[in-house]
Write a protein that holds these residues in place. Structure first.
Motif, PDB file in Angstrom:
ATOM      1  N   ILE A  88      -4.140  11.158 -11.309  1.00  0.00           N
ATOM      2  CA  ILE A  88      -3.280  10.215 -10.900  1.00  0.00           C
ATOM      3  C   ILE A  88      -3.181   9.143  -9.707  1.00  0.00           C
ATOM      4  N   ALA A  89      -4.847   9.151  -9.960  1.00  0.00           N
ATOM      5  CA  ALA A  89      -5.042   7.657  -8.548  1.00  0.00           C
ATOM      6  C   ALA A  89      -4.410   6.407  -9.416  1.00  0.00           C
ATOM      7  N   ASP A  90      -3.953   5.050  -8.402  1.00  0.00           N
ATOM      8  CA  ASP A  90      -3.701   3.860  -8.774  1.00  0.00           C
ATOM      9  C   ASP A  90      -4.489   3.088  -8.710  1.00  0.00           C
ATOM     10  N   VAL A  91      -5.879   3.719  -7.434  1.00  0.00           N
ATOM     11  CA  VAL A  91      -7.239   3.199  -7.725  1.00  0.00           C
ATOM     12  C   VAL A  91      -8.096   4.299  -7.002  1.00  0.00           C
ATOM     13  N   MET A  92      -8.943   3.765  -8.025  1.00  0.00           N
ATOM     14  CA  MET A  92     -10.244   5.062  -8.149  1.00  0.00           C
ATOM     15  C   MET A  92     -11.559   4.408  -7.416  1.00  0.00           C
ATOM     16  N   MET A  93     -11.523   4.543  -6.668  1.00  0.00           N
ATOM     17  CA  MET A  93     -12.165   3.881  -5.028  1.00  0.00           C
ATOM     18  C   MET A  93     -13.577   4.491  -5.022  1.00  0.00           C
ATOM     19  N   MET A  94     -14.736   4.035  -6.140  1.00  0.00           N
ATOM     20  CA  MET A  94     -15.575   5.064  -6.161  1.00  0.00           C
ATOM     21  C   MET A  94     -16.569   4.074  -4.730  1.00  0.00           C
ATOM     22  N   PHE A 144       1.199  -1.322  -0.129  1.00  0.00           N
ATOM     23  CA  PHE A 144      -0.424   0.536  -0.169  1.00  0.00           C
ATOM     24  C   PHE A 144       0.572   1.759  -0.076  1.00  0.00           C
ATOM     25  N   GLU A 145       1.834   1.338   0.539  1.00  0.00           N
ATOM     26  CA  GLU A 145       3.296   2.237   0.635  1.00  0.00           C
ATOM     27  C   GLU A 145       3.091   2.885  -0.230  1.00  0.00           C
ATOM     28  N   GLY A 146       2.871   4.452  -0.973  1.00  0.00           N
ATOM     29  CA  GLY A 146       2.760   5.255  -1.733  1.00  0.00           C
ATOM     30  C   GLY A 146       1.749   5.622  -3.028  1.00  0.00           C
ATOM     31  N   LEU A 147       1.416   3.952  -2.742  1.00  0.00           N
ATOM     32  CA  LEU A 147      -0.064   4.632  -3.423  1.00  0.00           C
ATOM     33  C   LEU A 147      -1.280   5.379  -3.329  1.00  0.00           C
ATOM     34  N   THR A 148      -1.543   5.862  -4.486  1.00  0.00           N
ATOM     35  CA  THR A 148      -2.523   7.573  -4.742  1.00  0.00           C
ATOM     36  C   THR A 148      -3.573   6.848  -4.978  1.00  0.00           C
ATOM     37  N   ILE A 149      -4.986   7.034  -3.841  1.00  0.00           N
ATOM     38  CA  ILE A 149      -5.887   6.140  -3.865  1.00  0.00           C
ATOM     39  C   ILE A 149      -7.012   7.056  -3.652  1.00  0.00           C
ATOM     40  N   GLU A 167     -15.010   8.287 -21.495  1.00  0.00           N
ATOM     41  CA  GLU A 167     -14.179   9.714 -21.735  1.00  0.00           C
ATOM     42  C   GLU A 167     -13.269   9.606 -20.184  1.00  0.00           C
ATOM     43  N   ARG A 168     -13.503  10.058 -18.467  1.00  0.00           N
ATOM     44  CA  ARG A 168     -12.555   9.816 -17.813  1.00  0.00           C
ATOM     45  C   ARG A 168     -11.680   8.682 -17.217  1.00  0.00           C
ATOM     46  N   GLU A 169     -12.324   7.661 -18.107  1.00  0.00           N
ATOM     47  CA  GLU A 169     -11.419   6.242 -17.508  1.00  0.00           C
ATOM     48  C   GLU A 169     -10.543   6.603 -18.688  1.00  0.00           C
ATOM     49  N   GLN A 170     -10.394   6.886 -19.643  1.00  0.00           N
ATOM     50  CA  GLN A 170      -9.483   6.617 -20.631  1.00  0.00           C
ATOM     51  C   GLN A 170      -8.870   7.835 -21.271  1.00  0.00           C
ATOM     52  N   ARG A 171      -8.261   8.237 -19.510  1.00  0.00           N
ATOM     53  CA  ARG A 171      -7.323   9.284 -18.843  1.00  0.00           C
ATOM     54  C   ARG A 171      -7.056   9.010 -17.789  1.00  0.00           C
ATOM     55  N   MET A 172      -7.436   7.435 -17.371  1.00  0.00           N
ATOM     56  CA  MET A 172      -6.196   6.846 -16.128  1.00  0.00           C
ATOM     57  C   MET A 172      -5.348   6.518 -16.149  1.00  0.00           C
ATOM     58  N   LYS A 173      -4.259   6.121 -15.333  1.00  0.00           N
ATOM     59  CA  LYS A 173      -2.886   5.970 -15.432  1.00  0.00           C
ATOM     60  C   LYS A 173      -2.457   4.481 -15.959  1.00  0.00           C
ATOM     61  N   GLN A 174      -1.942   4.185 -17.128  1.00  0.00           N
ATOM     62  CA  GLN A 174      -1.422   2.835 -16.606  1.00  0.00           C
ATOM     63  C   GLN A 174      -1.364   1.794 -15.526  1.00  0.00           C
ATOM     64  N   GLY A 175      -2.603   0.809 -15.343  1.00  0.00           N
ATOM     65  CA  GLY A 175      -2.118   0.403 -14.691  1.00  0.00           C
ATOM     66  C   GLY A 175      -3.036   0.675 -13.480  1.00  0.00           C
ATOM     67  N   SER A 176      -3.647   1.549 -13.330  1.00  0.00           N
ATOM     68  CA  SER A 176      -4.395   2.082 -12.187  1.00  0.00           C
ATOM     69  C   SER A 176      -6.026   0.405 -12.490  1.00  0.00           C
ATOM     70  N   ILE A 177      -7.006   0.838 -11.592  1.00  0.00           N
ATOM     71  CA  ILE A 177      -7.610   0.135 -11.020  1.00  0.00           C
ATOM     72  C   ILE A 177      -8.748   0.547 -10.348  1.00  0.00           C
ATOM     73  N   ILE A 178      -9.927   0.051 -11.164  1.00  0.00           N
ATOM     74  CA  ILE A 178     -11.575   0.726 -10.746  1.00  0.00           C
ATOM     75  C   ILE A 178     -11.964  -0.048  -9.744  1.00  0.00           C
TER      76      ILE A 178
END
Lengths: 299, 299, 299
Positions: free
Chosen positions: B203-209, B145-150, B237-248
């Protein structure tokens, strides 16, 4: 297809194979899957009979059972059936038995989920395990369907089984007729002749009574119940004119003294409770079939 | 403490120990208690997902399960939760899973009963097994979890998991941000920055909806649903701007096309059904922990 | 008779035999039938306590259990109880536990079905497993019923157990008295004297409190609850005047601070949760008895 959705999608061989398996269960043989499996019963309409029958069948096969009550579920939170079923799959459920108010509800599920769907009734559409238990009961009596005269009587228009029973029985060689008050006749069901109840009782080998589906009627101008019995139902007097060896069937629950005189429910000709008994074995066979076919797909 | 009430009362070591145990169950190992034990699921709010998940977990551990439906219970007769739980204890039930409308309902139970309480959601308060399955899902993806942006996005104010997820993830080393319409922001949740959804997705590694908890809103002046998606939700459209490897992620049930575009529910980045799958293993781990600790207390 | 309908139909020997079997179960002995058996719990009134108690008992005996929720059943479709029970029999269910709003509902079933009926409460009539667990609790305390003074206190008129407990305890040698507000006295219950609550606490070995059955009262002019406690209920002051070694019983759920001061529910004299515990063992004994007797009838 490992799902059991309607009779039309079963080949004649598949039908006989399910009936044979059901007879084997009835004779006392059992079978259990080699690993622990979960089944979920999702009933979006009130039911005791079908749900309990499936539950007994599932437990006899050693399945773990989850019972879903629509009234207390997150469906209230607006979740789609698709999302519910995908969720069950993610939890590790293998088999889902569904009764739903909407005809063909399963079309949004097939091909999109790894669970096996067993249709326990969709709207006014299909109810294949009911059809199969009807077939099992008739075959026990007459050994073959060839040449039998079967009259399907009553609320044809709102019945889940009228259409699929008629088509399947015709396919298996029986002579199928309908008998119904004019307002419940249904021309869309195909090329079947209508006869009066008085004619019906004299020619039928099987009087297949339908339940009046009051809950699916849109108006409230139902015929008076006693009038219905005397005009269109199976009275004691009519039962006495039935052919030797002929039988009475009804999917139950019976509206006593409406479709059929209360005294006839357990009369010698009646196979009503035998149908219930056969239902458990037919459902065991349908469940086993789904489990076996799912395993083959994985191999 | 053998109860599982909220995340704050679990040490970091305990959290990792539950996650490790859950992974062990997921890998196919099983464990069953040495004697027959009874678990009761008491759900005072509608739920399919959480209840079924607990029930599957309980049955996989070989527990006997009692399901309590608030609608048909003697709670209607005015019995307190305390008396209900003491009654279950007297009947020999060891584990009670409770979902309740009241925050901190468990305070009247702890220390006064020998049963183990597993909190399955209290009002707008806590839902620790949901938090644990979220952690399990994130750890599977990123190992640490260290350093992840959630970014936790949506109906912060009425969510059961926003607060405890935020605090726990921060404790475990992640950088946690909130994103929410102004009226659902909640200043009481501690020192977390708010970002717009458009900033968040980049900026998110994890988009926690979060799920919009319509049923907990006191007014009926809900935003128009389509407006919500375009202004605050996760559009294609927003999903397409998410970082590589990031999850929903989303706790579900999803309001499709409100919090998130329907097409994204099963997209490549989505871990929504994986969360459901992990939920069963996390709950098995929580149940095993309660059983083991209760045994130790007795020794 | 393998059914368990009311206390009057059990001989004194049968009562002691059930109590002995229940004590044997409580001491840790178990027993399971030699083949898989199905039990169905049909509750037409809300209940947690009795239903869960039966369900635990059934599962401890290794029975397969079906739970019927009246709210979601085909009873809504107008099926009679007789047809429901015959249907369960046809499905292979052996034991049916029924709670019903109608007194003597079982009269239409006995002699007409092969299932064993266990009455879990009929209207204001009987509730034999409650009576048996009361007897078990008293016998654990005093070893014998001979010469005990037992005061049954409260809502005599609407109680399921007042009559049968009174008659059975008298038959077993106890001195039974009633204590009740005038409007809840019931002259039809036979030759039992009424005493005031203040007299009662000084002479009773057992204060058997009844639950006020608000849901069975036809008017809404209930006494104010606090007035009831001070005038007719078991206050702390009255408890202090009870005899040494005397005990307090209540079938629960308790209306705290109405029939009995909340602080007394778990006081030293109270056997309220012990009654709940005994309930499981008494029901195991009743189920075993029904199974054994059904087997004998078949041989």
């Amino acid at each position: 297809m490992r799902h059991l959705l309607n009779m039309a999608s079963l080949s004649t061989d598949e039908i006989y194979s399910i009936l044979d398996q059901a007879e084997s269960f009835k004779s006392g043989r059992n079978w259990k899957p080699s690993e622990e499996l979960f089944a979920a019963n999702l009933f979006f309409e009130p039911s005791t009979r079908t749900k309990f029958s499936f539950e007994v069948a599932e437990k006899k096969l050693g399945l773990q059972v989850l019972n879903f009550e629509a009234a207390t579920s997150s469906i209230q939170k607006g979740e789609t059936l698709y999302d519910t079923v995908k969720t069950l799959e993610a939890m590790g459920i293998s088999l889902v038995v569904i009764r739903h108010t909407e005809e063909n509800y399963y079309k949004e599920l097939i091909g999109k989920t790894g669970v096996s769907i067993l249709n326990a009734g969709d709207g006014c559409g299909h109810h294949p395990t009911q059809s199969l238990l009807d077939l099992m009961t008739i075959r026990q009596e007459f050994r073959s369907f060839e040449g039998l005269t079967i009259v399907i009587n009553g609320d044809i228009r709102h019945s889940r089984v009228a259409r699929s029973n008629a088509e399947t029985l015709k396919r298996l060689g029986a002579n199928v007729l309908f008998s119904s008050p004019p307002e419940w006749q249904d021309e869309t069901l195909g090329n079947f002749d209508y006869v009066s109840i008085d004619e019906a009782v004299e020619i039928a080998d099987v009087m297949m009574m339908l339940r009046i589906q009051y809950e699916r009627h849109k108006d409230n101008t139902d015929r008076k119940k006693t009038d219905y019995l005397s005009q269109y139902g199976l009275t004691i007097e009519r039962e006495q004119r039935m052919k030797q060896g002929s039988i009475i069937m009804h999917p139950a629950p019976v509206n006593r003294d409406v479709e059929i005189a209360g005294e006839l429910v357990e009369c010698e000709r009646s196979r009503i409770f035998k149908q219930v008994e056969n239902g458990v074995y037919v459902r065991m066979a349908a469940l086993k079939r789904a489990i076996k076919m799912a395993t083959k797909e994985l191999v």
